[in-house]
Write an enzyme that holds these catalytic residues in place. Structure first.
Site, PDB file in Angstrom:
ATOM      1  N   HIS A 162       0.863  -1.182   0.000  1.00 44.63           N
ATOM      2  CA  HIS A 162       0.000   0.000   0.000  1.00 44.63           C
ATOM      3  C   HIS A 162       0.905   1.241   0.000  1.00 44.63           C
ATOM      4  CE1 HIS A 162      -3.575  -2.234   2.049  1.00 44.63           C
ATOM      5  NE2 HIS A 162      -4.027  -1.773   0.898  1.00 44.63           N
ATOM      6  N   CYS A 249      -2.893   0.887   9.572  1.00 50.35           N
ATOM      7  CA  CYS A 249      -4.011   0.051   9.121  1.00 50.35           C
ATOM      8  C   CYS A 249      -5.023  -0.215  10.215  1.00 50.35           C
ATOM      9  CB  CYS A 249      -3.532  -1.315   8.663  1.00 50.35           C
ATOM     10  SG  CYS A 249      -2.008  -1.306   7.798  1.00 50.35           S
TER      11      CYS A 249
HETATM   12  C1  CIR Z   1      -4.666  -7.443   3.693  1.00 46.27           C
HETATM   13  O1  CIR Z   1      -3.944  -8.150   2.970  1.00 46.27           O
HETATM   14  O2  CIR Z   1      -5.565  -6.758   3.244  1.00 46.27           O
HETATM   15  C2  CIR Z   1      -4.383  -7.426   5.177  1.00 46.27           C
HETATM   16  N1  CIR Z   1      -3.850  -8.697   5.563  1.00 46.27           N
HETATM   17  C3  CIR Z   1      -3.438  -6.319   5.553  1.00 46.27           C
HETATM   18  C4  CIR Z   1      -3.995  -4.947   5.297  1.00 46.27           C
HETATM   19  C5  CIR Z   1      -3.067  -3.891   5.735  1.00 46.27           C
HETATM   20  N2  CIR Z   1      -3.650  -2.618   5.577  1.00 46.27           N
HETATM   21  C6  CIR Z   1      -2.973  -1.537   5.279  1.00 46.27           C
HETATM   22  O3  CIR Z   1      -1.784  -1.603   4.993  1.00 46.27           O
HETATM   23  N3  CIR Z   1      -3.648  -0.402   5.242  1.00 46.27           N
END
Ligand code: CIR
Length: 254
Positions: A162, A249
């Site tokens: 991201h 996140c």
């Molecule tokens: C995913 O793959 O969507 C989650 N395991 C991790 C999301 C992390 N979110 C972020 O970096 N904003």
């Protein structure tokens, strides 16, 4: 900028089955719960009122609430998460967001967008294009933001998962940058705190009022942020890192 509220969501018992690209092993559930508690305490110490939403075992990744929305002082944008298994998370988040906002926009299919790809630096938003956020989703958000008198720049990512995996904004025209963002032309006008490669994970930190919350175990980055004049709070996020999750996140801040 002053953050008054934060929203977090408890990890559920299915958390261990969440999506990941890392090879750090399965998260330890008990430890994830403890780390989540400590994260909430840190947000309180920063002076925010924390709304703690209950877990939802139907969505293993739903503790990563940041991906479901983009919040500003004036309006909210509900995202359209790019991972199939996560898309339904927005239904749980909508009532919570509606309790704070009257004005709500939506990213609509075929546009996809994860909040983790959105970085706000004062009145300028950067929108990453990633595996999760597509061009259409990015353009929808850009239009919304511009119609509300914000500036928006779309930034295609090279390697990071991201946008905010590799960059944070700390106020005072200062960014924390790792990897592809260290010399990225879109961020050249900012003062930079550069994260060494072995501490790359620490680039995902969050400035909340008088503090910068950083992941525990990244001493060089901690020192650099403190030398730049910020007070830090360390929170261990090892069990979230195992599922590609960082500090940002785990909350929505507004
Ligand atoms: C995913 O793959 O969507 C989650 N395991 C991790 C999301 C992390 N979110 C972020 O970096 N904003």
């Amino acid at each position: 900028k002053l953050f008054h509220h934060t929203i977090v969501k408890r990890p559920g018992t299915t958390y261990v089955n969440g999506l990941t690209t890392s090879d750090l092993g399965k998260p330890i559930l008990e430890k994830a719960f403890e780390q989540h508690d400590a994260y909430i305490e840190a947000l309180k110490k920063c002076g925010t009122e924390v709304t703690v939403l209950p877990s939802n075992d139907q969505f293993p990744d739903s503790t990563f609430v940041e991906d479901t929305a983009v919040l500003t002082p004036e309006f909210a944008v509900i995202s359209n998460p790019g991972a199939e298994s996560r898309n339904g998370e927005i239904q749980d988040m909508e009532p919570a967001i509606k309790s704070f906002y009257d004005k709500i926009y939506y990213i609509k299919a075929p546009g996809t967008l994860d909040g983790g790809d959105i970085l706000q630096a004062e009145d300028h938003f950067y929108i990453g294009i990633s595996e999760r956020t597509n061009q259409e989703g990015a353009e929808q958000l850009k239009q919304i933001l511009e119609s509300e008198n914000y500036k928006a720049t779309i930034v295609p990512l090279q390697k990071f998962f991201h946008l905010k995996t590799g960059i944070a904004y700390l106020g005072n025209q200062t960014i924390v940058a790792a990897g592809e963002f260290v010399d990225h032309p879109d961020f050249n006008s900012y003062k930079k705190i550069i994260v060494p490669q072995e501490e790359e994970y620490a680039a995902n930190c969050i400035q909340v009022n008088d503090y910068v919350i950083i992941p525990a175990g990244y001493p060089q980055t901690k020192q650099k942020i403190e030398e730049a004049g910020y007070q830090t709070i360390e929170v261990d996020t090892s069990e979230f890192r195992k599922l590609d999750g960082g500090l940002s996140c785990l909350s929505l801040r507004f």
